[in-house]
Enzyme design. Structure first.
Site, PDB file in Angstrom:
ATOM      1  N   ARG A 243       6.421  11.859 -92.356  1.00 38.33           N
ATOM      2  CA  ARG A 243       6.237  11.797 -93.810  1.00 38.33           C
ATOM      3  C   ARG A 243       7.471  11.292 -94.581  1.00 38.33           C
ATOM      4  NH1 ARG A 243       4.974  15.198 -97.044  1.00 38.33           N
ATOM      5  NH2 ARG A 243       3.276  14.051 -98.022  1.00 38.33           N
TER       6      ARG A 243
ATOM      7  N   GLU B  46     -13.258  19.689 -99.771  1.00 42.51           N
ATOM      8  CA  GLU B  46     -12.617  19.272 -98.521  1.00 42.51           C
ATOM      9  C   GLU B  46     -11.096  19.405 -98.589  1.00 42.51           C
ATOM     10  OE1 GLU B  46     -13.783  15.161 -98.276  1.00 42.51           O
ATOM     11  OE2 GLU B  46     -15.852  15.634 -97.735  1.00 42.51           O
ATOM     12  N   PRO B  47     -10.581  20.585 -98.884  1.00 48.19           N
ATOM     13  CA  PRO B  47      -9.126  20.694 -98.923  1.00 48.19           C
ATOM     14  C   PRO B  47      -8.515  20.636 -97.527  1.00 48.19           C
ATOM     15  CG  PRO B  47     -10.102  22.869 -99.172  1.00 48.19           C
ATOM     16  CD  PRO B  47     -11.252  21.890 -99.105  1.00 48.19           C
ATOM     17  N   GLY B  48      -7.411  19.985 -97.412  1.00 49.55           N
ATOM     18  CA  GLY B  48      -6.676  19.951 -96.144  1.00 49.55           C
ATOM     19  C   GLY B  48      -5.293  20.536 -96.367  1.00 49.55           C
ATOM     20  N   ARG B  49      -4.445  19.735 -97.018  1.00 46.03           N
ATOM     21  CA  ARG B  49      -3.044  20.107 -97.225  1.00 46.03           C
ATOM     22  C   ARG B  49      -2.896  21.478 -97.875  1.00 46.03           C
ATOM     23  NH1 ARG B  49       0.808  15.957 -98.349  1.00 46.03           N
ATOM     24  NH2 ARG B  49      -0.979  14.711 -98.971  1.00 46.03           N
TER      25      ARG B  49
ATOM     26  N   CYS C 167      16.439   5.009 -82.894  1.00 44.34           N
ATOM     27  CA  CYS C 167      17.271   3.914 -83.388  1.00 44.34           C
ATOM     28  C   CYS C 167      16.557   3.098 -84.462  1.00 44.34           C
ATOM     29  CB  CYS C 167      17.718   3.028 -82.235  1.00 44.34           C
ATOM     30  SG  CYS C 167      16.418   2.793 -81.043  1.00 44.34           S
ATOM     31  N   GLU C 168      16.287   3.763 -85.554  1.00 41.10           N
ATOM     32  CA  GLU C 168      15.751   3.101 -86.743  1.00 41.10           C
ATOM     33  C   GLU C 168      16.362   3.833 -87.925  1.00 41.10           C
ATOM     34  OE1 GLU C 168      11.845   1.947 -87.303  1.00 41.10           O
ATOM     35  OE2 GLU C 168      11.191   2.351 -85.258  1.00 41.10           O
TER      36      GLU C 168
ATOM     37  N   TYR D 158      -0.197  17.281 -92.113  1.00 44.03           N
ATOM     38  CA  TYR D 158       0.232  15.904 -91.834  1.00 44.03           C
ATOM     39  C   TYR D 158       1.595  15.866 -91.139  1.00 44.03           C
ATOM     40  CZ  TYR D 158      -3.654  15.308 -95.015  1.00 44.03           C
ATOM     41  OH  TYR D 158      -4.894  15.394 -95.602  1.00 44.03           O
TER      42      TYR D 158
HETATM   43  N1  LLP Z   1     -11.369  14.270 -97.842  1.00 49.32           N
HETATM   44  C1  LLP Z   1     -11.140  12.958 -97.656  1.00 49.32           C
HETATM   45  C2  LLP Z   1     -12.264  12.032 -97.717  1.00 49.32           C
HETATM   46  C3  LLP Z   1      -9.833  12.502 -97.419  1.00 49.32           C
HETATM   47  O1  LLP Z   1      -9.610  11.217 -97.245  1.00 49.32           O
HETATM   48  C4  LLP Z   1      -8.764  13.432 -97.375  1.00 49.32           C
HETATM   49  C5  LLP Z   1      -7.387  12.994 -97.118  1.00 49.32           C
HETATM   50  C6  LLP Z   1      -9.067  14.794 -97.557  1.00 49.32           C
HETATM   51  C7  LLP Z   1     -10.375  15.169 -97.798  1.00 49.32           C
HETATM   52  C8  LLP Z   1      -8.015  15.854 -97.496  1.00 49.32           C
HETATM   53  O2  LLP Z   1      -7.053  15.651 -98.467  1.00 49.32           O
HETATM   54  P1  LLP Z   1      -5.964  16.790 -98.788  1.00 49.32           P
HETATM   55  O3  LLP Z   1      -6.712  17.979 -99.332  1.00 49.32           O
HETATM   56  O4  LLP Z   1      -5.263  17.110 -97.527  1.00 49.32           O
HETATM   57  O5  LLP Z   1      -5.085  16.133 -99.789  1.00 49.32           O
HETATM   58  N2  LLP Z   1      -0.920  11.577 -94.532  1.00 49.32           N
HETATM   59  C9  LLP Z   1      -0.816  11.761 -95.962  1.00 49.32           C
HETATM   60  C10 LLP Z   1      -2.084  12.309 -96.571  1.00 49.32           C
HETATM   61  C11 LLP Z   1      -3.325  11.467 -96.288  1.00 49.32           C
HETATM   62  C12 LLP Z   1      -4.582  12.046 -96.871  1.00 49.32           C
HETATM   63  C13 LLP Z   1      -5.788  11.262 -96.469  1.00 49.32           C
HETATM   64  N3  LLP Z   1      -7.051  11.777 -96.896  1.00 49.32           N
HETATM   65  C14 LLP Z   1       0.395  12.635 -96.257  1.00 49.32           C
HETATM   66  O6  LLP Z   1       1.107  13.007 -95.323  1.00 49.32           O
HETATM   67  O7  LLP Z   1       0.674  12.930 -97.405  1.00 49.32           O
END
Ligand code: LLP
Length: 435
Positions: A315, A276-279, A347-348, A376
């Site tokens: 962030r 489950e890659p996102g970032r 204004c923060e 993100y």
């Molecule tokens: N799977 C699950 C169950 C998760 O909770 C997450 C991220 C991912 C996959 C994807 O993770 P990644 O591959 O993107 O690291 N807003 C924060 C990051 C929060 C991540 C939450 N969960 C930031 O800006 O760094």
């Protein structure tokens, strides 16, 4: 290896692929997000290649960036989706992700969300607590079906990442503790609406050290092996996301080494593997372009006041995150550097993108690129201060397209009807008071 950056200076101007960002600023206005589809595709290809030979499905975590065009770019390459809300599920389906490649994760799914996932026929629900499992069973039964379910395990591993994005320790709210797993599995086998199919883990985000993965994967695979031995017919292991990217000097984890940990833990197991890659897929593929409104020389500091704010990119305020910030017009050779604070108009004091950052001299009106904001960034934005959401633009070679338009001001008032007792003769309109 991540793909090489495609945000480069050409003829003195920062480009996204073959498109000068200054030209986009002229037409779209600032601030705006710009994504490189080539970089997204490159990152996805690198992950798929590293996992080749494994029975792997890469389910892109939409939470990182759920822009339809971004999700569609990945869906066209065969990606599945990891969603955490009905909204994300709808985006994934609209982008063409097949339902049987969608994993519904998240610690607090509502019954409505469960029902819509079941109706859509998604691959699996990752459940994180017994009460949630009971609810899912009831919802599935009421629909005359069984919910394909994986249990998310909390492996009690420290991901060695930022406190606020670490999720795999016993003190975090996520998953079911290893010690409670026997009872959870027993319950899953009893519940009539649950079809237990797998185990899942996710220990945190922005991991740059692979060692915690190794520990978590071994624990998960060990449990999987035990359960198979007990005759529980599992068929999938979900290794979560979390692969970090290089924002500054960090080295992004080596994908081949990551895949080696996966192989070591799971190669001998009869299990389909989910990632489950996102970032990692989108983080370095985006920039936020902002214009310097004013340069203010304070008593102690020089401030660049820009037109992007913490509502556009939270962030830095929320995680003290460091993002590279560079001028869109290449600095003259030998221009030197000076320390500046780069701040937004809100204004923060937290509305600060960088403190004492060394930049070449920048004047009002110039454009800056806040880098590595594809993940993100836009998804965490808000309309705080009644600011409009920044538009998003996708670039592909010489082409570009607005993939989310800047809302007009009428949209700020459109969904805010007044109660009768506050109405006067004149119905409120979006343009009241504005010529
Ligand atoms: N799977 C699950 C169950 C998760 O909770 C997450 C991220 C991912 C996959 C994807 O993770 P990644 O591959 O993107 O690291 N807003 C924060 C990051 C929060 C991540 C939450 N969960 C930031 O800006 O760094």
């Amino acid at each position: 290896m991540t793909s090489p950056t495609v945000f480069q200076y050409r003829a003195g101007q920062l480009h996204a692929e073959d498109v000068p960002l200054s030209a986009l600023a002229e037409t779209a206005g600032t601030p705006f997000y710009c994504y490189s589809s080539g970089m997204i595709e490159g990152a996805y290809g690198a992950v798929v290649e590293a996992l080749s030979g494994l029975p792997a499905t890469v389910c892109y975590a939409l939470k990182a960036n759920s822009n339809l065009a971004v999700v569609r770019s990945l869906a066209k390459l065969g990606a599945g989706a990891d969603v955490v809300s009905e909204g994300e599920m709808r985006v994934a389906l609209a982008a063409g992700v097949p339902a049987d490649k969608i994993v519904f994760a998240g610690v607090g799914k509502t019954r409505e969300e469960m029902a819509s996932g079941l109706r859509a026929g998604i691959l699996q629900f990752n459940v994180e607590s017994l009460p949630e499992m009971e609810a899912l069973s009831e919802v599935a039964q009421s629909l005359g079906t069984q919910a394909p379910t994986a249990i998310r395990v909390n492996p009690d591993v420290d991901a060695l990442t930022h406190e606020k994005i670490s999720t795999g320790r016993a003190e975090n709210k996520f998953g079911i503790d290893l010690a409670h797993m026997p009872g959870a599995v027993r319950r899953a086998m009893e519940l009539p609406g649950i079809s237990l199919q797998g185990l899942a883990v996710h220990i945190g985000s922005q991991l740059t050290d692979l060692a915690p993965y190794g520990v978590a994967f071994e624990r998960l695979a060990g449990l999987y092996r035990d359960l198979l031995g007990q005759g529980i017919p599992l068929r999938r292991l979900d290794f979560g996301g979390g692969l970090g990217i290089s924002y500054r000097e960090e080295t992004a984890p080596d994908l081949a080494a990551y895949a080696a940990l996966v192989r070591q833990a799971a190669a001998d197991l009869p299990a389909g593997l989910i990632f489950e890659p996102g970032r990692f897929l989108v983080g370095n593929a985006g920039v936020l372009i902002t214009r310097v409104l004013y340069v203010k020389q304070g008593a102690a500091r020089r401030f660049l006041i820009v037109d992007a704010a913490m509502n556009d990119l939270i962030r830095p305020s929320m995680y003290d995150a460091w993002h590279r910030i560079i001028p869109v017009a290449a600095p003259a050779p030998g221009a030197g550097e000076e320390p500046v604070d780069i701040v937004g108009p809100i204004c923060e004091s937290a509305d600060t993108f960088a403190k004492q950052r060394l930049l070449p001299p920048v004047t009002a009106g110039e454009l800056l690129a806040i880098c590595s904001t594809g993940a993100y960034g836009a998804v965490m934005s808000s309309t705080y201060n009644s600011r409009r959401l920044a538009p998003e633009i996708m670039v592909r070679g010489k082409d570009h397209a607005i993939v989310r338009a800047r809302p007009d001001y009428a949209a700020l008032l459109a969904d805010a009807p007044l109660p009768d007792w506050l109405k006067d003769d004149r119905a409120p309109t979006a343009t009241r008071g504005v010529a």
